[in-house]
Scaffold this active site. Structure first.
Site, PDB file in Angstrom:
ATOM      1  N   ASP A  30      -9.118  13.163  31.166  1.00  0.00           N
ATOM      2  CA  ASP A  30      -7.757  12.634  31.144  1.00  0.00           C
ATOM      3  C   ASP A  30      -7.229  12.702  29.714  1.00  0.00           C
ATOM      4  O   ASP A  30      -7.853  12.168  28.794  1.00  0.00           O
ATOM      5  CB  ASP A  30      -7.745  11.191  31.665  1.00  0.00           C
ATOM      6  CG  ASP A  30      -6.359  10.768  32.121  1.00  0.00           C
ATOM      7  OD1 ASP A  30      -5.393  10.969  31.365  1.00  0.00           O
ATOM      8  OD2 ASP A  30      -6.243  10.249  33.244  1.00  0.00           O
ATOM      9  N   SER A  75      -0.519  10.692  34.689  1.00  0.00           N
ATOM     10  CA  SER A  75      -1.799  11.056  35.316  1.00  0.00           C
ATOM     11  C   SER A  75      -1.725  11.062  36.838  1.00  0.00           C
ATOM     12  O   SER A  75      -2.468  11.798  37.483  1.00  0.00           O
ATOM     13  CB  SER A  75      -2.902  10.098  34.860  1.00  0.00           C
ATOM     14  OG  SER A  75      -3.148  10.289  33.500  1.00  0.00           O
ATOM     15  N   THR A 128      -5.949   8.977  38.241  1.00  0.00           N
ATOM     16  CA  THR A 128      -6.632  10.254  38.502  1.00  0.00           C
ATOM     17  C   THR A 128      -7.501  10.195  39.767  1.00  0.00           C
ATOM     18  O   THR A 128      -7.314  11.013  40.674  1.00  0.00           O
ATOM     19  CB  THR A 128      -7.450  10.707  37.274  1.00  0.00           C
ATOM     20  OG1 THR A 128      -6.562  10.765  36.155  1.00  0.00           O
ATOM     21  CG2 THR A 128      -8.084  12.065  37.491  1.00  0.00           C
ATOM     22  N   GLU A 253     -14.279  12.084  36.388  1.00  0.00           N
ATOM     23  CA  GLU A 253     -13.235  11.973  35.366  1.00  0.00           C
ATOM     24  C   GLU A 253     -13.719  11.282  34.091  1.00  0.00           C
ATOM     25  O   GLU A 253     -14.316  10.199  34.156  1.00  0.00           O
ATOM     26  CB  GLU A 253     -12.046  11.158  35.915  1.00  0.00           C
ATOM     27  CG  GLU A 253     -10.869  11.136  34.939  1.00  0.00           C
ATOM     28  CD  GLU A 253      -9.926   9.936  35.085  1.00  0.00           C
ATOM     29  OE1 GLU A 253     -10.304   8.923  35.722  1.00  0.00           O
ATOM     30  OE2 GLU A 253      -8.814  10.017  34.539  1.00  0.00           O
ATOM     31  N   ASP A 258      -8.083   9.735  27.439  1.00  0.00           N
ATOM     32  CA  ASP A 258      -6.635   9.482  27.382  1.00  0.00           C
ATOM     33  C   ASP A 258      -6.301   8.217  26.593  1.00  0.00           C
ATOM     34  O   ASP A 258      -5.335   8.170  25.841  1.00  0.00           O
ATOM     35  CB  ASP A 258      -6.118   9.341  28.817  1.00  0.00           C
ATOM     36  CG  ASP A 258      -4.641   8.996  28.867  1.00  0.00           C
ATOM     37  OD1 ASP A 258      -3.835   9.811  28.414  1.00  0.00           O
ATOM     38  OD2 ASP A 258      -4.309   7.898  29.366  1.00  0.00           O
ATOM     39  N   HIS A 262      -3.865   7.902  23.422  1.00  0.00           N
ATOM     40  CA  HIS A 262      -2.704   7.014  23.255  1.00  0.00           C
ATOM     41  C   HIS A 262      -2.842   6.222  21.960  1.00  0.00           C
ATOM     42  O   HIS A 262      -1.856   5.951  21.282  1.00  0.00           O
ATOM     43  CB  HIS A 262      -2.607   6.032  24.432  1.00  0.00           C
ATOM     44  CG  HIS A 262      -2.051   6.622  25.686  1.00  0.00           C
ATOM     45  ND1 HIS A 262      -0.728   6.938  25.837  1.00  0.00           N
ATOM     46  CD2 HIS A 262      -2.640   6.953  26.862  1.00  0.00           C
ATOM     47  CE1 HIS A 262      -0.519   7.445  27.061  1.00  0.00           C
ATOM     48  NE2 HIS A 262      -1.671   7.460  27.697  1.00  0.00           N
ATOM     49  N   ASP A 301      -5.753  16.746  32.636  1.00  0.00           N
ATOM     50  CA  ASP A 301      -4.534  16.536  33.436  1.00  0.00           C
ATOM     51  C   ASP A 301      -3.264  16.704  32.598  1.00  0.00           C
ATOM     52  O   ASP A 301      -2.209  17.008  33.109  1.00  0.00           O
ATOM     53  CB  ASP A 301      -4.576  15.186  34.168  1.00  0.00           C
ATOM     54  CG  ASP A 301      -4.741  14.002  33.236  1.00  0.00           C
ATOM     55  OD1 ASP A 301      -5.028  14.199  32.032  1.00  0.00           O
ATOM     56  OD2 ASP A 301      -4.578  12.860  33.714  1.00  0.00           O
ATOM     57  N   HIS A 302      -3.401  16.493  31.286  1.00  0.00           N
ATOM     58  CA  HIS A 302      -2.272  16.635  30.351  1.00  0.00           C
ATOM     59  C   HIS A 302      -2.822  16.381  28.962  1.00  0.00           C
ATOM     60  O   HIS A 302      -3.966  15.929  28.827  1.00  0.00           O
ATOM     61  CB  HIS A 302      -1.149  15.631  30.655  1.00  0.00           C
ATOM     62  CG  HIS A 302      -1.650  14.222  30.746  1.00  0.00           C
ATOM     63  ND1 HIS A 302      -2.036  13.497  29.641  1.00  0.00           N
ATOM     64  CD2 HIS A 302      -1.900  13.431  31.815  1.00  0.00           C
ATOM     65  CE1 HIS A 302      -2.474  12.321  30.031  1.00  0.00           C
ATOM     66  NE2 HIS A 302      -2.422  12.247  31.348  1.00  0.00           N
TER      67      HIS A 302
END
Ligand SMILES: [Zn+2]
Length: 468
Positions: A30, A75, A128, A253, A258, A262, A301-302
């Protein structure tokens, strides 16, 4: 005659897997795009670990990530695209833009008699994993997502807790409290496992399992103390539990990559990517034993944080090895500083220096030209300013009727993480997701289907086609 029957049956059994892998692993980092993967890769090479296994796979694809309503996906929409093959709106999990339920690759596998495992390092109801089994227009409806989890009939779930929000629970009249969500999961035949010991002693034949090792997400890899299983251990257990005649589909995952993206926390980010890579290695060890039957796909995912490998201060150089000095996440460091404030609200900056040094390896004295971990006068000025803000903010919080009007969050951890990133030459452009494409890599049976230029929906389309 018997021999003929046997040969016919053997031919049928072989043809069942003629055009698809018997075993499928889909790994999702993620918030993991190229800079995250390559920072961890270069760090690993420098520290003697060699390139990441996920980056050394024979097939690769640049993968577009946008959702139906934004170039910058969240997500939930990204998971829906990768699981179900349809672009949907941000915050939608397992439903199309009109809210209609979609069929995921995992659900298609389950319908075809394949065993399914869903693993994550964040809450098991997070966006996710939810994309693979839930059908909700609001990714925050963790109560509804829990009901969908139980209704999925998937064989094996492992990760963080259900994170059921009582406010959401109240919307579903028949189940009004958090405890009832677990009751519903049990009523659907799931065994709930909450300790690492019990998890590791699970055996095939134990039936459907929901394993959760925390109320919220699992610890970041950099903070792990061994009390929770690693993602790699979860993958190993999933393989053991799900292996059988019809094969399995496992989605695993690395969810906290992620979170540190952030938070622009470089060292924590790369440790979670290394942990994901360990899990990939566990799958590769299995694939090497079943090379003609196993597919492994690793993607993201990004991108999160607008990470860059290069920053103004370091010129034509990177010093990624400095990240090995950081011993805990910025979030854990923040907890330690607030605990110190609590113990002594009259703390001075000198008192927190040892906490800073322990967490980040920074040195307050020495020659910055000879030792990169020595803080410059400018660095120290920034840390002192953040500390002075934080102690004032802390005191304001404990004083009643305070008229505090400064920034209402702690700043010291953020300042330390910036100093660390800049010493290494890592830049971050934001605290949110970006539209940068991700890298997908693959290995094994049908891996070539995941190469070239992909849209994230193509991953689901190719995987669903295995089971149609
Ligand atoms: Zn995110």
């Amino acid at each position: 005659m018997k021999k003929v029957v046997f040969l016919v049956l053997a031919a049928i059994a072989a043809s069942a897997f003629a055009d698809r892998p018997k075993y499928v692993f889909l790994f999702i980092g993620d918030g993991m795009s190229v800079p995250q993967r390559m920072t961890a890769d270069e760090f690993s090479r420098k520290s003697g670990g060699g390139p990441l296994a996920m980056n050394a796979m024979p097939f690769s694809a640049m993968t577009r990530t946008c959702s139906s309503d934004s170039l910058v996906t969240d997500s939930a929409a990204a998971a829906t695209a990768m699981a179900c093959g349809v672009k949907t709106k941000n915050h939608y999990a397992g439903v199309d833009p009109e809210g209609k339920p979609l069929v995921s690759s995992a659900a298609a596998a389950k319908k075809a008699g394949v065993k399914v495992g869903i693993l994550t390092t964040v809450t098991i109801t997070h966006a996710t994993p939810a994309g693979f089994y839930a059908h909700r227009k609001n990714r925050g409806d963790t109560y509804g997502i829990t009901l969908d989890l139980a209704d999925s009939g998937f064989d094996f779930f492992a990760g963080g807790g259900l994170d059921v929000n009582p406010k959401n629970a109240l919307k579903h009249k028949q189940y009004e409290a958090c405890g009832d969500a677990c009751e519903y999961v049990r009523s659907k035949g799931y065994k709930i496992v909450e300790t690492k010991d019990r998890f590791l002693s699970l055996k095939p034949g134990d039936g459907k399992v929901l394993a959760m090792f925390a109320n919220g997400s699992l610890d970041a890899a950099i903070d792990a103390d061994g009390s929770q299983p690693t993602l790699s251990e979860m993958v190993a257990k999933a393989i053991e539990m799900l292996d059988g005649d019809n094969g399995f589909f496992i989605m695993a995952e690395g969810g906290k990559i992620d979170w540190s993206g952030h938070g622009n926390d470089s060292a924590t980010n790369l440790r979670d990517i290394l942990a994901l890579d360990e899990a990939v290695k566990t799958a590769i060890a299995f694939q090497e034993k079943h090379p003609d039957d196993t597919l492994i796909v690793v993607t993201g995912d990004h991108e999160t944080g607008g990470m860059s490998m290069g920053f103004a201060g370091t010129g034509y150089a990177l010093y990624l090895e400095l990240l090995s000095n950081q011993t805990m996440s910025v979030s854990k460091f923040g907890d330690k500083v607030t605990a110190a404030f609590k113990a002594n609200p009259n703390l001075s900056f000198d008192d927190v220096k040892p906490i800073i040094s322990k967490a980040f390896g920074f040195k307050f004295e020495g020659d910055a030209k000879k030792d990169k971990m020595v803080l410059s006068a400018e660095d120290i000025k920034g840390l002192v300013k953040a500390f002075e803000h934080d102690i004032e903010f802390y005191r304001a919080k404990i004083e009643e009727n305070s008229k505090y009007d400064g920034v209402k969050r702690y700043l010291l951890g953020g300042e330390c993480r910036l100093v660390m990133s800049h010493k290494c030459g890592i830049g971050w452009s934001c605290g949110s997701h970006t539209a940068m494409p991700v890298l997908s890599t693959s290995k094994g049976r049908c891996a070539e289907k995941f190469s070239g230029s992909l849209d994230n929906t193509d991953i689901a389309k190719a995987m669903k086609a295995f089971y149609e």
